[in-house]
Design an enzyme around this catalytic site. Sequence first.
Site, PDB file in Angstrom:
ATOM      1  N   SER A 258       0.832  -1.201   0.000  1.00  0.00           N
ATOM      2  CA  SER A 258       0.000   0.000   0.000  1.00  0.00           C
ATOM      3  C   SER A 258       0.873   1.260   0.000  1.00  0.00           C
ATOM      4  O   SER A 258       1.680   1.444  -0.894  1.00  0.00           O
ATOM      5  CB  SER A 258      -0.960  -0.040   1.194  1.00  0.00           C
ATOM      6  OG  SER A 258      -1.926   0.983   1.128  1.00  0.00           O
ATOM      7  N   ASP A 353      -8.866   0.350  -7.715  1.00  0.00           N
ATOM      8  CA  ASP A 353      -8.359   0.897  -6.447  1.00  0.00           C
ATOM      9  C   ASP A 353      -8.916   2.292  -6.187  1.00  0.00           C
ATOM     10  O   ASP A 353      -8.816   3.184  -7.031  1.00  0.00           O
ATOM     11  CB  ASP A 353      -6.827   0.941  -6.494  1.00  0.00           C
ATOM     12  CG  ASP A 353      -6.194   1.240  -5.148  1.00  0.00           C
ATOM     13  OD1 ASP A 353      -6.914   1.657  -4.216  1.00  0.00           O
ATOM     14  OD2 ASP A 353      -4.974   1.052  -5.015  1.00  0.00           O
ATOM     15  N   HIS A 381      -8.270  -1.992  -3.881  1.00  0.00           N
ATOM     16  CA  HIS A 381      -6.911  -1.747  -3.405  1.00  0.00           C
ATOM     17  C   HIS A 381      -6.104  -3.022  -3.223  1.00  0.00           C
ATOM     18  O   HIS A 381      -6.530  -3.956  -2.558  1.00  0.00           O
ATOM     19  CB  HIS A 381      -6.973  -0.989  -2.087  1.00  0.00           C
ATOM     20  CG  HIS A 381      -5.656  -0.541  -1.567  1.00  0.00           C
ATOM     21  ND1 HIS A 381      -4.773   0.220  -2.322  1.00  0.00           N
ATOM     22  CD2 HIS A 381      -5.042  -0.741  -0.365  1.00  0.00           C
ATOM     23  CE1 HIS A 381      -3.701   0.472  -1.602  1.00  0.00           C
ATOM     24  NE2 HIS A 381      -3.832  -0.102  -0.423  1.00  0.00           N
TER      25      HIS A 381
END
Length: 418
Positions: A258, A353, A381
Amino acid sequence: MAAPGKKYFIQEKLKQTAAHHESFEALWETKWKIPCEMGIYPFMYGATVDFQPAVDTIIAKGLKRPYDWDEYAQCFFPKAEELVARARDAEDEGDREKASELYLRGSALYRIARFPAPRSEKQRHAWEKGKEAATKGLGLERHPTINVEIPHTHASNNDGPVLPGFYHLPAGASCSHQVPLVIIFTGLDGYRTELAVWKNGWAQLGCATLVVEIPGTGDNPGEPSDPSSPDRVWSSMFDWVAKQEGIDQSRIVNWGFSTGGYYSIRMAHTHADKLKGVVALGGGAHHMFDPEWLDAVDDLEYPFDLAHTLCYKFGYTNFEQFKREAQNKFSLLSTDILNKPCTRLLLVNGTEDEIFPIDDYYMCLQHGGPKEARFVPGTKHMGEPESFSIILKWIFKLLDISGDVGRFLSTIPFKPKY
């Protein structure tokens, strides 16, 4: 924006508000309940039986945004304290397995208490207590993790003096039997206390792991508002890694999760000579700092106030100032990082995402040297769960190790025994 017409690929979603933002009850019922039952992100080492009392309390209080983070955090403390006390008793009785599990279950409660970032007094308390519990629990596992304090020898411009990390070196590793090292960069809200969950899979394959936080999160010493602070921190980290006799210096890879993926892309360019390869899973690079994007994402996929949490993480207290300045300061395009020489870099994300736009990975492919990419269609995501198999196969091949992806991934979900 990389889509035709100078739009984001998910342009039509930017004006929507996800159902889970209505209240914590909505968050639990629509987004968090199932992963908690499965023992996966964001509930690594967590069990529903432990979380239910806190959830019931929060729902009874009617908590919703804007959250009182102290009131929110306090709801998790009673059960966390109970679990840690039980863990101490088990440890005193010599039951390492039970003690480890209970410490880690306690750490999971503290982790959600300080989620998404320790921005209040009680959330900061939760981070410290969660860290203590996780350190104890991970140290008692079959493949023990130790907390290392890496001297930040390149520190400057208000950096702190030490980079803490969770480190596992397989038994038998030595200067005559060196092993690969996987360096894991944690994200915006998942710190080393949670991302250590990946250690067991790598340990089974005889690989060392080092899990560290990124600037502005956890215990990373880098000055959050200084875009070059990570470069100094990683230089200090590699100085330390070079002194580890059991590590094969030619087989070091990095995997950023991330927001950690943003730092992985950067490090693939700033420290290309130190790494055999880098994976950036669900990261950003440039459009993640677009004012239009930042104005929208507090209402999208992320559980809480993503844009304001990023503002805090990058060292800002004024959100409007962050929007004005962030792209020029931190963008890997604006700062010309993407045009530097790069090690092998794999970019993986879901095409839908709503945390960091897939547009950033299209942009990365259009600048600098050639890169590798795999976009998972129809997923949000990080492109889970398919992305994990894609990445593991890539790293196995890169490190020339024989690994079973299914067996590896079976080490991630948590199920309580005690």
